[in-house]
Design a protein around this motif. Structure first.
Motif, mmCIF file in Angstrom:
data_model
loop_
_atom_site.group_PDB
_atom_site.id
_atom_site.type_symbol
_atom_site.label_atom_id
_atom_site.label_comp_id
_atom_site.label_asym_id
_atom_site.label_seq_id
_atom_site.Cartn_x
_atom_site.Cartn_y
_atom_site.Cartn_z
ATOM 1 N N VAL A 67 0.829 -1.189 0.000
ATOM 2 C CA VAL A 67 0.000 0.000 0.000
ATOM 3 C C VAL A 67 0.871 1.249 0.000
ATOM 4 O O VAL A 67 1.877 1.308 0.714
ATOM 5 N N THR A 68 0.521 2.221 -0.824
ATOM 6 C CA THR A 68 1.123 3.549 -0.698
ATOM 7 C C THR A 68 -0.010 4.561 -0.603
ATOM 8 O O THR A 68 -1.051 4.383 -1.238
ATOM 9 N N LYS A 70 -1.069 8.886 -0.329
ATOM 10 C CA LYS A 70 -0.623 10.265 -0.574
ATOM 11 C C LYS A 70 -1.743 11.209 -0.179
ATOM 12 O O LYS A 70 -2.804 11.219 -0.818
ATOM 13 N N PRO A 96 6.655 11.069 7.867
ATOM 14 C CA PRO A 96 6.295 11.463 6.504
ATOM 15 C C PRO A 96 5.847 10.302 5.625
ATOM 16 O O PRO A 96 5.069 10.494 4.702
ATOM 17 N N GLN A 97 6.344 9.078 5.910
ATOM 18 C CA GLN A 97 5.879 7.938 5.119
ATOM 19 C C GLN A 97 5.972 6.670 5.947
ATOM 20 O O GLN A 97 6.838 6.525 6.785
ATOM 21 N N SER A 98 5.023 5.769 5.742
ATOM 22 C CA SER A 98 5.117 4.444 6.347
ATOM 23 C C SER A 98 4.297 3.500 5.474
ATOM 24 O O SER A 98 3.635 3.942 4.544
ATOM 25 N N SER A 101 -0.028 2.411 6.959
ATOM 26 C CA SER A 101 -0.896 3.352 7.659
ATOM 27 C C SER A 101 -0.344 4.767 7.517
ATOM 28 O O SER A 101 0.822 4.954 7.172
ATOM 29 N N PHE A 103 -0.748 8.811 9.466
ATOM 30 C CA PHE A 103 -1.306 9.555 10.587
ATOM 31 C C PHE A 103 -1.546 10.995 10.171
ATOM 32 O O PHE A 103 -0.650 11.631 9.618
ATOM 33 N N LEU A 188 -5.046 9.550 -1.575
ATOM 34 C CA LEU A 188 -5.006 8.597 -2.688
ATOM 35 C C LEU A 188 -4.372 7.318 -2.158
ATOM 36 O O LEU A 188 -3.251 7.348 -1.650
ATOM 37 N N LYS A 190 -3.005 3.693 -3.112
ATOM 38 C CA LYS A 190 -2.629 2.758 -4.175
ATOM 39 C C LYS A 190 -2.303 1.417 -3.527
ATOM 40 O O LYS A 190 -1.478 1.343 -2.620
ATOM 41 N N PRO B 95 11.693 6.995 7.204
ATOM 42 C CA PRO B 95 12.255 7.333 8.500
ATOM 43 C C PRO B 95 13.450 6.436 8.833
ATOM 44 O O PRO B 95 13.611 5.413 8.178
ATOM 45 N N SER B 101 9.824 -2.488 6.041
ATOM 46 C CA SER B 101 10.211 -1.844 4.792
ATOM 47 C C SER B 101 11.234 -0.753 5.076
ATOM 48 O O SER B 101 11.374 -0.308 6.214
ATOM 49 N N TYR B 292 6.810 6.900 -6.704
ATOM 50 C CA TYR B 292 6.580 7.026 -5.277
ATOM 51 C C TYR B 292 7.357 8.210 -4.734
ATOM 52 O O TYR B 292 8.571 8.290 -4.909
ATOM 53 N N PHE B 294 7.158 11.533 -1.494
ATOM 54 C CA PHE B 294 6.435 12.184 -0.400
ATOM 55 C C PHE B 294 7.229 13.408 0.010
ATOM 56 O O PHE B 294 8.387 13.567 -0.395
ATOM 57 N N ARG B 295 6.598 14.274 0.783
ATOM 58 C CA ARG B 295 7.260 15.499 1.205
ATOM 59 C C ARG B 295 7.548 15.447 2.696
ATOM 60 O O ARG B 295 6.741 14.961 3.477
ATOM 61 N N PHE B 296 8.727 15.960 3.052
ATOM 62 C CA PHE B 296 8.998 16.144 4.480
ATOM 63 C C PHE B 296 9.848 17.395 4.619
ATOM 64 O O PHE B 296 10.340 17.933 3.622
ATOM 65 N N ARG B 318 10.861 2.491 -2.212
ATOM 66 C CA ARG B 318 10.537 1.841 -0.937
ATOM 67 C C ARG B 318 10.627 0.340 -1.148
ATOM 68 O O ARG B 318 9.982 -0.215 -2.042
ATOM 69 N N GLN C 97 5.847 7.497 16.203
ATOM 70 C CA GLN C 97 4.726 6.559 16.188
ATOM 71 C C GLN C 97 4.846 5.640 14.988
ATOM 72 O O GLN C 97 5.348 6.015 13.940
ATOM 73 N N ASP C 99 2.935 1.571 13.484
ATOM 74 C CA ASP C 99 1.709 0.822 13.748
ATOM 75 C C ASP C 99 1.845 -0.480 14.528
ATOM 76 O O ASP C 99 1.046 -0.732 15.411
#
Lengths: 381, 381, 381
Positions: A67-68, A70, A96-98, A101, A103, A188, A190, B95, B101, B292, B294-296, B318, C97, C99
């Motif tokens: 899963v990704t 955005k 910033p990414q996991s 899930s 948050f 979004l 994916k 992170p 992952s 893929y 993301f912003r941080f 990833r 944090q 999951d």
């Protein structure tokens, strides 16, 4: 004739003669009907239940998925407590990414300019003191905020509390800054899945969907059931919750994607089914630390090299994307097993009815027992 | 004799007499052969398919696993757009740790010195304006970058756009800094698995492997199939992708570890099988937000206490470590079930052949019917 | 009578007459006993093993779960190497944090004030040099710390090493700061599970538990088996490890929550069972990079805009919360399958004993063969 020849004949007989039990026919409609009816039931069971309902003829495999996500959107906070501030993705998505899930920060308590130093504890029965005697140096109360220095200081004009070594000033859990606009953020999702046993791959962005649609669509169970873009408010309400309620204390919300599929060629398309559930409980009864929050800090260094931090107690909604499902495809083994089992009943019906079988009207039972010759010698005749 | 004695005798008979159906032997090679052949088929099915191929005699359990990863390597970027910079693990793994992952930064758009203020929007059909009348104060376009202030400002000498409240300057998605060297990073994957039902534990670092080997080895399907150290470039190429291609837009790559095992003592070792697949899709058709990213942000505080941030739009790969597998071990229940089912067929063959069974040459069928005494009374004689 | 009538009669007979095989009773206690005993065994197997032990009559589903964790506690480090420092949750939980796992920092190597510049490599066989000729510009040794500039510099009064472009000063892995107090941290684990197939939801905070209890309780296998608050030291010792040992090098510790349940109404409560296992291996033999550590950095900007960072090599314990389990509930299909299979044996026993069946005393076997009329013509009579 010669012994060997006889023996060989015997073997041939044993190997290739076909045996069939001498059967005896009772012309009783009652018994016959019960018998046929039971057969009928068993056949019904096999066809109807095992095959149609339970699909017990299939071999199954469980899903493997990735899963990704955005998130898009921004907010502006301007409360009396905090200076005006603009929030974008880089500010409210933590971390910033996991992988399964994300948050979304919806509410927070900010404690800026914390430095490592000493300060009086927050007033509470266990921390208030009259003089230094009440404070034990080095004592650290797990419910407290730091390690006591042994001094008793003025917390306010009215209260005196034990001084602690900690990040000071201490966090005061009153000044909240709420990201009201968070409910309009969109995400979004994916998701690609695999059924390794069947070497079956699929994405939640369906082949027939085109890019222009994806740019403007938004998930809705009725109108856009296969759009992978979700409005947070909509997700929460689908789960039967109110976003603004949930935003204050935070919580965990499950985005369940069900990929249960029947991969037999006659079963047609394999499509994801979305559902939403609040995963933590919100009931006040027997609840410790309701909602969902955690603390993190941003670290700064002053010109003089002293480290300061901004502590943020972050309330928010963690969206867990839970992908599950089992795929089934026709396989010979379970088919045989289930058929075989059912058939064994079928044959049982025939054989056992007269012995331990279902009750019948005495007359016919009588008939049958008549056939049993209790004196074996008789048969020898 | 006395009634009770007779009754008792009756019971003894019922309880302990052995019954065997009176059978009738037809010396027809044809029928016999068909009969034996069908038996043979069923036996073959049981032995060959159920036992050997499907291992249906086994009880199964699914894997529980834990993964830790450690990436090694550094890169140096020196493009015209950005000042020269050296990158090590702490810089490009975001992170810094997670459980199943890890993300490797391969390309980025850096927007330094952002502060909370006002600036004209990036030019686009929806943001260009002639005068303030075109801009609505407080309006926030989800496709935009901030909340409009209602003013119309000069974005450039040629274009005028609505001013927005946001982190300024806004990100301009053109100046990329590519970590070309990322393809030579290596990752050590430590994976331990458990089959709770069988209380079976195993690691992907095999017992017979020694430390010195682990220090210098590198995974290769042919030469080092059990080395837990992987070169990123190799992983990507095994997945049928080109690293430099993937590095630009980013993507998700699955490192699948298959622990499917046969735990019966005669089955020998239980070893991990590695495979690699790109999990997101890269096809341009119907794809929204390909790759893929993301912003941080990194937050800084100026001497005067004003907060500035460096926004980084991070493109990268990833790597999801997906551990799956089912272990099987002999268990009596499935064995009985499968055997039983097959046997029920076996017995069926014998009993039903003459009734609803396979067609035979009329002669023998005839034979059989001859035996059926259609007049029950006859048998009573 | 008319042909059709006869035909019709024939059909009626075929459809509704009940057939029972003509059986033959052998009054042999031996055979009878063997026969009944085998029946008894099969029945025992069905009742005892299949139903009671294996619950093979149940349909099963695997668990879907969500976990949130909240660590409490603070520590104070004051070693000769590092200045005194106070640690709270925001400092030692990295990332703040996630999951299904949480990482607790227990030991670290801090390298402050790193800037992008040049410095001599750490001395090692591959980095020591006599003059610039030994150093190749642009060469980057994966085991090294940076990209060589081609110069040979004095690392110390005694050693000369190649200069590298890197974050300088380089990390020297000697000065450790240990969070001894970490063993007294407590963690609250909230876990809610779902069995989608049975639409069954449950939390590890049990309904009968009240808030006041939750505020003060602490997990203990004997006294508080259902308290969701765990002391880290206790978790580690339950896994058979020593916390302080583990804290130095770090490691991965599994908190396994077993939700295996029997959901049949007569089975009573469905409760979580906690167990703890060290998931990485700590054996020195064939171990590469033992324990668990990773590097991360805090970035600062000096007044002149130059970026500096504090590199932290973080050793610690990652706690993976692994939730697993299968729920079973009565279902008709598996019941039929298992019963059917067993029954097919039962019937087999009866039919086959005299043919390929278990050995019996010759006498009775003899009896039986007597019944077989080897001359088919005889029966035709």
């Amino acid at each position: 004739m010669s012994k060997s020849a006889g023996c060989c004949k015997r073997f041939l007989h044993y190997a290739f003669d076909y045996e069939t039990p001498k059967t005896l026919v009772i012309p009783s409609l009652g018994v016959g009907f019960v018998f046929r009816f039971t057969q009928f039931l068993v056949v019904m069971y096999v066809v109807g239940y095992v095959c149609v309902v339970q699909k017990a003829y299939q071999d199954t495999d469980t899903v493997i998925s990735t899963v990704t996500t955005k998130v898009k959107g921004f907010a502006f906070t301007n409360t009396s407590d905090t200076e005006p501030r603009f929030w974008d993705v880089a500010d409210y998505i933590i971390p910033p990414q996991s992988d399964h899930s994300f948050f979304v920060l919806t509410n927070m308590v900010v404690t800026p300019k914390q430095v490592q130093s000493h300060c009086p504890e927050l007033p509470s029965p266990s921390t208030t003191c009259v003089d230094d005697c009440n404070c034990v140096e080095g004592r650290s109360d797990p419910r407290g905020n730091g390690i006591q220095t042994g001094l008793c200081e003025n917390y306010s004009t009215t209260a005196r509390t034990c001084e602690v070594l900690s990040w000071c000033p201490l966090e005061i859990d009153t000044k909240h800054a709420l990201l009201v606009a968070a409910e309009n953020f969109t995400v979004l999702i994916k998701n690609s899945i695999t059924y390794p046993k069947f070497n079956f791959h699929r994405r939640n962005i369906l082949p027939h969907v085109n890019s222009s649609y994806l740019k403007r669509c938004e998930f809705s169970r009725l109108t856009d059931p296969h759009c992978p873009i979700f409005r947070l408010k909509h997700i929460v309400s689908e789960a039967g919750e109110d976003f603004q309620d949930m935003a204050v204390k935070g919580g965990v919300l499950g985005i369940l994607i069900d990929w249960s599929c029947d991969l037999d060629w006659w079963a047609g398309e394999c499509l994801p089914k979305y559902s939403f559930r609040r995963l933590d409980n919100k009931h006040p009864v027997n609840n410790v630390a309701p909602g969902y929050n955690f603390r993190f800090a941003k670290y700064y260094k002053a010109a003089d090299g002293e480290e300061t931090r901004t502590l943020i107690k972050a309330y928010g909604i963690r969206f867990d994307v839970i992908v599950f499902g089992t795929a089934g495809r026709f396989s010979i083994v379970p088919t045989i097993v289930n058929l075989g089992a059912a058939l064994s009943f079928l044959s049982l019906v025939r054989r056992e009815m007269c012995q331990w079988g279902p009750p019948m009207e005495p007359s016919s039972r009588n008939n049958i027992f008549l056939q049993r010759n209790w004196n074996p010698h008789e048969t020898r005749r």
